[in-house]
Scaffold this active site. Structure first.
Site, short mmCIF file in Angstrom:
data_model
loop_
_atom_site.label_atom_id
_atom_site.label_comp_id
_atom_site.label_asym_id
_atom_site.label_seq_id
_atom_site.Cartn_x
_atom_site.Cartn_y
_atom_site.Cartn_z
CB SER A 1 4.82 10.00 11.40
OG SER A 1 3.97 10.09 10.28
NE ARG B 1 -2.70 -1.84 8.38
CZ ARG B 1 -2.38 -2.24 7.14
NH1 ARG B 1 -2.48 -3.50 6.80
NH2 ARG B 1 -1.97 -1.36 6.23
NE ARG C 1 -5.08 -0.06 13.08
CZ ARG C 1 -4.42 0.12 11.97
NH1 ARG C 1 -3.10 0.20 12.00
NH2 ARG C 1 -5.06 0.22 10.82
CE LYS D 1 -0.41 4.23 13.04
NZ LYS D 1 0.36 4.92 12.01
CG ASP E 1 0.28 -0.03 9.53
OD1 ASP E 1 -0.11 0.83 10.35
OD2 ASP E 1 0.67 0.25 8.39
NE ARG F 1 -5.60 8.14 11.04
CZ ARG F 1 -4.95 7.33 10.22
NH1 ARG F 1 -5.57 6.82 9.17
NH2 ARG F 1 -3.68 7.06 10.43
CE LYS G 1 -2.99 0.64 3.51
NZ LYS G 1 -2.80 1.93 4.19
CB SER G 2 3.84 2.26 1.98
OG SER G 2 3.26 2.14 3.25
NE ARG H 1 6.10 6.46 0.97
CZ ARG H 1 5.23 6.21 1.95
NH1 ARG H 1 4.12 5.54 1.70
NH2 ARG H 1 5.46 6.64 3.18
C1 S3P Z 1 2.43 4.71 6.31
C2 S3P Z 1 2.96 5.10 7.51
C3 S3P Z 1 2.42 4.67 8.81
C4 S3P Z 1 1.48 3.49 8.67
C5 S3P Z 1 0.52 3.65 7.52
C6 S3P Z 1 1.29 3.79 6.22
C7 S3P Z 1 3.04 5.22 5.07
O1 S3P Z 1 1.72 5.76 9.38
O2 S3P Z 1 0.74 3.31 9.86
O3 S3P Z 1 -0.34 2.54 7.41
O4 S3P Z 1 2.76 4.67 3.99
O5 S3P Z 1 3.81 6.19 5.17
P1 S3P Z 1 2.47 6.90 10.26
O6 S3P Z 1 3.30 7.70 9.36
O7 S3P Z 1 1.34 7.71 10.85
O8 S3P Z 1 3.24 6.14 11.29
#
Ligand code: S3P
Length: 446
Positions: free
Chosen positions: A175, A402, A359, A355, A328, A129, A28-29, A33
Site C-alpha cells: 500500500s 471508478r 470493488r 477501496k 485502481d 475503510r 491524484k496521487s 502529495r
Molecule cells: C494511492 C494508493 C492506492 C490507490 C489509491 C491512491 C496513493 O491505495 O488505490 O487510489 O496515492 O498512495 P493503497 O495504498 O491502499 O493501495
C-alpha cells in the site's frame, strides 16, 4: 459527514466512434502529495496542473486548517506557503476528507509527527475503510489514538507525538498510502525511518520528498520489493511541482477507445511511471497497441502522448504481482475483458475489497447486471468475454467514482445503454469527465 449533492443518475449509450485529442486532469496521487509536502516546507511551493477534484480540495482545506497558506492563482495553479516539518497548528474543527482514503491516510501520517491533536472524518464510504493498518505504525512512532470508530474506522482522533521515534516498518500489505503515512510521520523523527515493502508500490512520495530536499535512499528488496530509508528532520524547502496527467483517469477514455469500433484517440501527457502502467502492460497482452508520441519528462516523471485505436482483444491471465501497478484499474480492465474474446482471470485482488467500495464485488455486479458472465473465486475476478457486452443494466456504484466511470465506458460500447445510479462521485477524481468524453463523441443522458 456526507456528500453534499443528491444522487445523479447517468446513462451512456452507443454512438459513433470516439475520436480526438484530449488531456485528462492531473494525477491524484501527486496532487495530494504536492499539497502536503508544500505545507510541510518552508517558503513557497508552486504547483501547476493540480487535480482540482473534491478529494484533493479536501486535502488542501486540511493543510489550510493546520496553518499553511494555500491559494489558487489560476486554473490548476496553486501556491502554498508551508509551516515547516512538524510545524502544523492544531486544527480548530474536524478534518473532513470526504471520499478520500489517500488524503486521510497521508495526512494522518503527517499529523502523527506533530505535537497536535486532530479529528479525522469522511463520508459514508471512507467511514467503512480500515484505518488500523495506518494507525498501528503511527502508534509505534509515538502518536496516540484518543478516539476511534468501531472496527478501527473513522472518526479517529489522533494525538501526534511530541518526540516521534524513527522506526523500521515492514508493510503487511502492499500500500502506497501506508508507506507514505509512515514516511511523512518519519519526517519529524530524528534519525532514519525505514519502510520495507515486499511488492513495490507507487513511488511518488519518495520522489517528491527528494524534490523538496529530503534525503531518501531506495534499494531493491527481494524479487519485487523495495526498502525506503528517509533521514528525519530535513529542512524541506518549497519547490515547483508540475503534475502530469493521471494514468488512472486516462484509463477510462483509453479503454473506451479500444471497445468502441472505429475509435482513435490521442491522450496527451499521460504519466508513464512504471509503477502505474500495469494496465497498459495487460492491455498489450490482450492485443491492444499503443503508440507513444513525444516521450518526454515533465516534473520528474516520464510522460507521453498515447495514441490508441479500437481493436480486437483476447482474454488473458493477470498475475497477482502486477496488482500494485494497476490497483485502481481493475474495474475498467474488467470492462475491457467483457469485450475480449475468451476468459480473463485477474488474480490476487484482496485489496480491492477495501477501496471506495468493495470493488471486487461491485465490479462483478456491474458486469453481471449487463449480461456479462463473471465469477469471483477466492480473490480472483474471472470474466468470460465474448467480444461484446449486452448492456441494459443500471449499475450500483456504492459511492465509488471508478465504478461509475467504468460502467459508463461500458455503455459506450454495449448493445443496450448502461446506467449508473450516481455519477456524483466522479467529481472526486476526474473533473470535467462527462464533458471530456462528450467532446470525444460519447453519448450520455440523465
Ligand atoms: C494511492 C494508493 C492506492 C490507490 C489509491 C491512491 C496513493 O491505495 O488505490 O487510489 O496515492 O498512495 P493503497 O495504498 O491502499 O493501495
Amino acid at each position: 459527514m456526507s456528500h453534499a449533492s443528491a444522487p445523479q443518475p447517468l446513462t451512456a449509450r452507443r454512438a459513433g466512434p470516439l475520436t480526438g485529442r484530449v488531456r485528462v486532469p492531473g494525477d491524484k496521487s501527486i496532487s495530494h502529495r504536492a499539497l502536503i509536502l508544500g505545507a510541510l516546507s518552508v517558503g513557497e511551493t508552486k504547483i501547476t496542473g493540480l487535480l482540482e477534484g473534491e478529494d484533493v480540495i479536501n486535502t488542501s482545506k486540511a493543510m489550510q486548517a493546520m496553518g499553511a497558506s494555500v491559494n489558487r492563482t489560476g486554473e490548476g495553479v496553486w501556491s502554498i506557503r508551508g509551516v515547516g516539518v512538524a510545524g502544523f497548528a492544531e486544527p480548530a474543527a474536524p478534518l473532513d476528507f470526504g471520499n478520500s482514503g489517500t488524503g486521510c491516510r497521508l495526512v494522518m501520517g503527517a499529523v502523527a509527527g506533530c505535537p497536535i491533536t486532530a479529528l479525522f472524518d469522511g463520508d459514508a464510504s471512507l467511514r467503512k475503510r480500515p484505518m488500523r493498518r495506518i494507525l498501528d505504525p503511527l502508534e509505534k512512532i509515538g502518536a496516540r489514538i484518543m478516539e476511534i470508530g468501531e472496527g478501527g474506522r473513522l472518526p479517529v482522533t489522533l494525538k501526534g507525538a511530541r518526540d516521534p521515534l524513527p522506526i523500521v516498518f515492514e508493510a503487511p500489505v502492499p500500500s502506497a498510502q501506508l508507506k507514505s503515512a509512515v514516511l511523512l510521520a518519519g519526517l519529524a523523527a530524528p534519525g532514519a525511518t525505514t519502510v520495507i515493502e515486499t511488492e513495490a508500490t507507487r513511488d511518488h512520495t519518495e520522489k517528491l520528498l527528494k524534490h523538496f530536499g529530503a534525503h531518501v535512499r531506495v534499494t531493491a528488496e527481494g524479487e519485487h520489493g523495495r526498502r525506503i530509508t528517509l533521514e528525519g528532520q530535513p529542512e524541506l524547502e518549497g519547490a515547483s511541482v508540475v503534475v502530469p496527467a493521471d494514468p488512472s483517469s486516462a484509463a477510462f477514455p483509453l479503454v473506451a477507445a479500444l471497445i468502441v469500433p472505429g475509435s482513435e484517440l490521442i491522450l496527451e501527457g499521460v504519466m508513464m511511471n512504471p509503477l502505474r502502467t500495469g494496465l497498459l502492460t495487460t492491455l498489450k497482452e490482450m492485443g491492444a497497441e499503443f503508440e507513444k508520441l513525444s516521450e518526454r519528462n515533465e516534473g520528474g516523471e516520464d510522460v507521453a502522448d498515447l495514441r490508441v485505436r479500437a481493436c480486437t482483444l483476447k482474454g488473458v491471465d493477470v498475475p497477482p504481482e502486477r496488482a500494485p501497478s494497476m490497483i485502481d484499474e481493475y474495474p475498467i480492465l474488467a470492462v475491457a475483458a467483457a469485450f475480449a474474446e475468451g476468459t480473463t482471470r485477474m488474480r490476487g485482488l484482496k485489496e480491492l475489497r477495501v477501496k471506495e467500495s468493495d470493488r471486487l464485488a461491485a465490479t462483478a455486479a456491474m458486469l453481471q447486471v449487463n449480461g456479462v458472465a463473471v465469477e469471483i473465486v477466492d480473490d480472483d475476478l474471472i470474466v468470460h468475454g465474448n467480444g461484446r457486452a449486452p448492456g441494459g443494466g443500471v449499475v450500483a456504484t456504492h459511492m465509488d467514482h471508478r465504478l461509475a466511470m467504468s460502467a459508463l465506458m461500458m455503455g459506450l460500447g454495449s448493445e443496450k445503454p448502461v446506467g449508473v445510479d450516481d455519477a456524483a462521485f466522479i467529481a472526486t477524481s476526474f473533473t470535467g469527465f462527462t464533458e471530456l468524453m462528450r467532446k470525444l463523441g460519447g453519448d450520455f443522458s440523465d
